[in-house]
Design an enzyme around this catalytic site. Structure first.
Site, PDB file in Angstrom:
ATOM      1  N   SER A   1     -27.465 -58.394  63.788  1.00 40.10           N
ATOM      2  CA  SER A   1     -28.742 -59.095  63.663  1.00 40.10           C
ATOM      3  C   SER A   1     -29.519 -58.656  62.425  1.00 40.10           C
ATOM      4  O   SER A   1     -29.492 -57.482  62.041  1.00 40.10           O
ATOM      5  CB  SER A   1     -29.599 -58.839  64.901  1.00 40.10           C
ATOM      6  OG  SER A   1     -30.904 -59.377  64.742  1.00 40.10           O
TER       7      SER A   1
ATOM      8  N   TYR B   1     -31.766 -64.506  59.439  1.00 42.14           N
ATOM      9  CA  TYR B   1     -32.973 -65.305  59.590  1.00 42.14           C
ATOM     10  C   TYR B   1     -33.513 -65.597  58.193  1.00 42.14           C
ATOM     11  O   TYR B   1     -33.650 -64.677  57.377  1.00 42.14           O
ATOM     12  CB  TYR B   1     -34.049 -64.555  60.378  1.00 42.14           C
ATOM     13  CG  TYR B   1     -33.820 -64.489  61.871  1.00 42.14           C
ATOM     14  CD1 TYR B   1     -33.806 -65.646  62.638  1.00 42.14           C
ATOM     15  CD2 TYR B   1     -33.652 -63.269  62.519  1.00 42.14           C
ATOM     16  CE1 TYR B   1     -33.610 -65.589  64.010  1.00 42.14           C
ATOM     17  CE2 TYR B   1     -33.462 -63.198  63.886  1.00 42.14           C
ATOM     18  CZ  TYR B   1     -33.437 -64.364  64.626  1.00 42.14           C
ATOM     19  OH  TYR B   1     -33.245 -64.304  65.975  1.00 42.14           O
TER      20      TYR B   1
ATOM     21  N   THR C   1     -29.305 -68.354  62.076  1.00 40.50           N
ATOM     22  CA  THR C   1     -29.965 -68.808  63.292  1.00 40.50           C
ATOM     23  C   THR C   1     -31.104 -69.745  62.922  1.00 40.50           C
ATOM     24  O   THR C   1     -32.001 -69.379  62.154  1.00 40.50           O
ATOM     25  CB  THR C   1     -30.517 -67.612  64.092  1.00 40.50           C
ATOM     26  OG1 THR C   1     -29.426 -66.767  64.479  1.00 40.50           O
ATOM     27  CG2 THR C   1     -31.240 -68.076  65.345  1.00 40.50           C
TER      28      THR C   1
ATOM     29  N   LYS D   1     -26.054 -71.060  64.034  1.00 45.50           N
ATOM     30  CA  LYS D   1     -26.222 -70.765  65.460  1.00 45.50           C
ATOM     31  C   LYS D   1     -27.498 -71.443  65.968  1.00 45.50           C
ATOM     32  O   LYS D   1     -28.529 -71.424  65.295  1.00 45.50           O
ATOM     33  CB  LYS D   1     -26.322 -69.253  65.665  1.00 45.50           C
ATOM     34  CG  LYS D   1     -26.473 -68.811  67.116  1.00 45.50           C
ATOM     35  CD  LYS D   1     -26.416 -67.297  67.215  1.00 45.50           C
ATOM     36  CE  LYS D   1     -26.582 -66.816  68.644  1.00 45.50           C
ATOM     37  NZ  LYS D   1     -27.986 -66.947  69.096  1.00 45.50           N
TER      38      LYS D   1
ATOM     39  N   HIS E   1     -30.169 -69.890  72.589  1.00 45.42           N
ATOM     40  CA  HIS E   1     -30.748 -68.561  72.376  1.00 45.42           C
ATOM     41  C   HIS E   1     -30.926 -67.812  73.702  1.00 45.42           C
ATOM     42  O   HIS E   1     -31.883 -67.072  73.908  1.00 45.42           O
ATOM     43  CB  HIS E   1     -32.099 -68.676  71.661  1.00 45.42           C
ATOM     44  CG  HIS E   1     -32.340 -67.575  70.664  1.00 45.42           C
ATOM     45  ND1 HIS E   1     -31.969 -67.659  69.347  1.00 45.42           N
ATOM     46  CD2 HIS E   1     -32.913 -66.352  70.803  1.00 45.42           C
ATOM     47  CE1 HIS E   1     -32.309 -66.551  68.718  1.00 45.42           C
ATOM     48  NE2 HIS E   1     -32.876 -65.736  69.577  1.00 45.42           N
TER      49      HIS E   1
END
Length: 378
Positions: free
Chosen positions: A121, A144, A170, A244, A268
């Site tokens: 992440s 992100y 994402t 995603k 999510h």
């Protein structure tokens, strides 16, 4: 186990109570403080989508078969040009130092031991470089979009330099409904849980709205990535870009046509839009829209090997494991993560054997029982 109100430190062995993957979730309350567990386990709003994710698996039935040869069976697959030993990946889960000081570094060690790709992440508690330093296992970086493009592209360059093999972008989490379960228990992120990948960048400017403007449309959503942002990103890297958060077939086709290398059907984990359908429910529609050959992954509600089988039967090439990895990390660190993955793979193999599927290619919708299907004649 000890008193359920007593939080235990991470163990150096697998507890005898762990007999299947579901046991990791059941035991997590002994190892994670209640407010933090509510944050990890909870969904947004009334948790309708969180419940739907789990219910969709419960309502899907396997269809056992007899006398099918499986002695040469295996779980190997090729994904984006890489040969994998099984269809399990670890999903990008933020703030893992919330449950273990080693956080993502420990998770990476466990993943590598079971030849499992790790998706790290952006909001990890250890930097992407630190995680890369502890393992040579296959790693993807979840991205992100940042408010400043120069920060976004710097994250991409760092991932490339550190040997990450793909970017997982994402797109469904710019705005989310509050998690009421965590709020009710007063959860606040501890000060020592950091966003290690972002600490050296300037803080994003505060978004302000004018009089009569919406805090949502002219506020939060002003920072939402656009199609132009995605096209720009595709031109910034030679790494495969995976998106995603796909839940609609039309979006899936548009992303494919833009040049996205693969997609992840995901809501999510029920943490963004309460009332959205279960990821498993939309998976067949997305697969049909994209065709049989396009790489499609799944995320949302996996708790057992049977769930993996059902997702593959509905059209996924591989699946991402989210919350379960955090529970295993909290209970037994890297060993727990590795044991979880081994157990999950063996549970999948049991389902394959019981349904007569020697390889992943044998798994399809015909392996799921539908009471509305007509009986086939002999």
């Amino acid at each position: 186990m000890n008193d359920p109100q007593q939080i235990l430190p991470c163990l150096d062995s697998i507890p005898r109570e762990v007999r299947c993957t579901q046991d990791y979730e059941d035991l997590a309350r002994h190892f994670i403080p209640a407010p933090a567990l509510a944050y990890i386990a909870g969904g947004c709003g009334r948790e309708l989508t969180l419940a739907a994710n789990l219910r969709a698996f419960d309502e899907t039935r396997l269809w056992p078969r007899l006398l099918r040869p499986t002695v040469d069976g295996h779980t190997r697959l090729n994904l984006l040009g890489t040969q994998l030993t099984h269809p399990l990946l670890l999903a990008p889960v933020a703030y893992q130092t919330l449950v273990h000081p080693g956080g993502e570094c420990e998770t990476a060690r466990g993943a590598a031991a079971m030849e499992t790709p790790l998706v790290l992440s952006t909001l990890s508690g250890h930097s992407l470089e630190a995680v890369a330093a502890v393992t040579q296992g296959l790693r993807w970086f979840q991205l992100y979009f940042q408010a400043r493009r120069e920060v976004t592209v710097d994250l991409v360059r760092r991932a490339e330099m550190a040997g990450y093999a793909a970017l997982v972008v994402t797109l469904d989490a710019t705005i989310r409904s509050p998690g009421r379960r965590a709020q009710a228990l007063g959860f606040e992120m501890p000060g020592n849980v950091l966003e290690a990948n972002l600490i050296n960048y300037p803080a994003a400017e505060s978004l302000t709205v004018g009089r009569g403007e919406s805090r949502i449309f002219q506020g939060v959503m002003r920072a939402a990535p656009t199609c132009e942002d995605l096209i720009w990103l595709l031109g910034q890297t030679r790494l495969p870009v995976i998106v995603k958060g796909v839940m609609h077939p039309d979006d899936a086709c548009r992303l494919r046509d833009l040049g996205v290398a693969a997609q992840v059907v995901s809501n999510h984990g029920g943490r963004t839009t309460d009332g959205a359908p279960a990821s498993l429910s939309v998976l067949p529609r997305v697969r049909t829209a994209l065709g049989a050959d396009y790489p499609l992954l799944f995320d949302g509600g996996i708790r057992a090997g049977a769930d993996v089988f059902k997702a593959l039967a509905h059209g996924a090439n591989a699946v991402l494991i989210g919350r379960l990895q955090v529970y295993a990390l909290a209970i037994a660190g890297a060993l727990g993560v590795a044991h979880l993955l081994r157990t999950l793979r063996e549970e999948l193999e049991v389902c394959m054997a019981q349904t007569g599927c020697a390889t992943l290619a044998d798994i399809g919708p015909h392996m799921l029982f539908n009471s509305r299907q007509e009986d086939s004649s002999c």
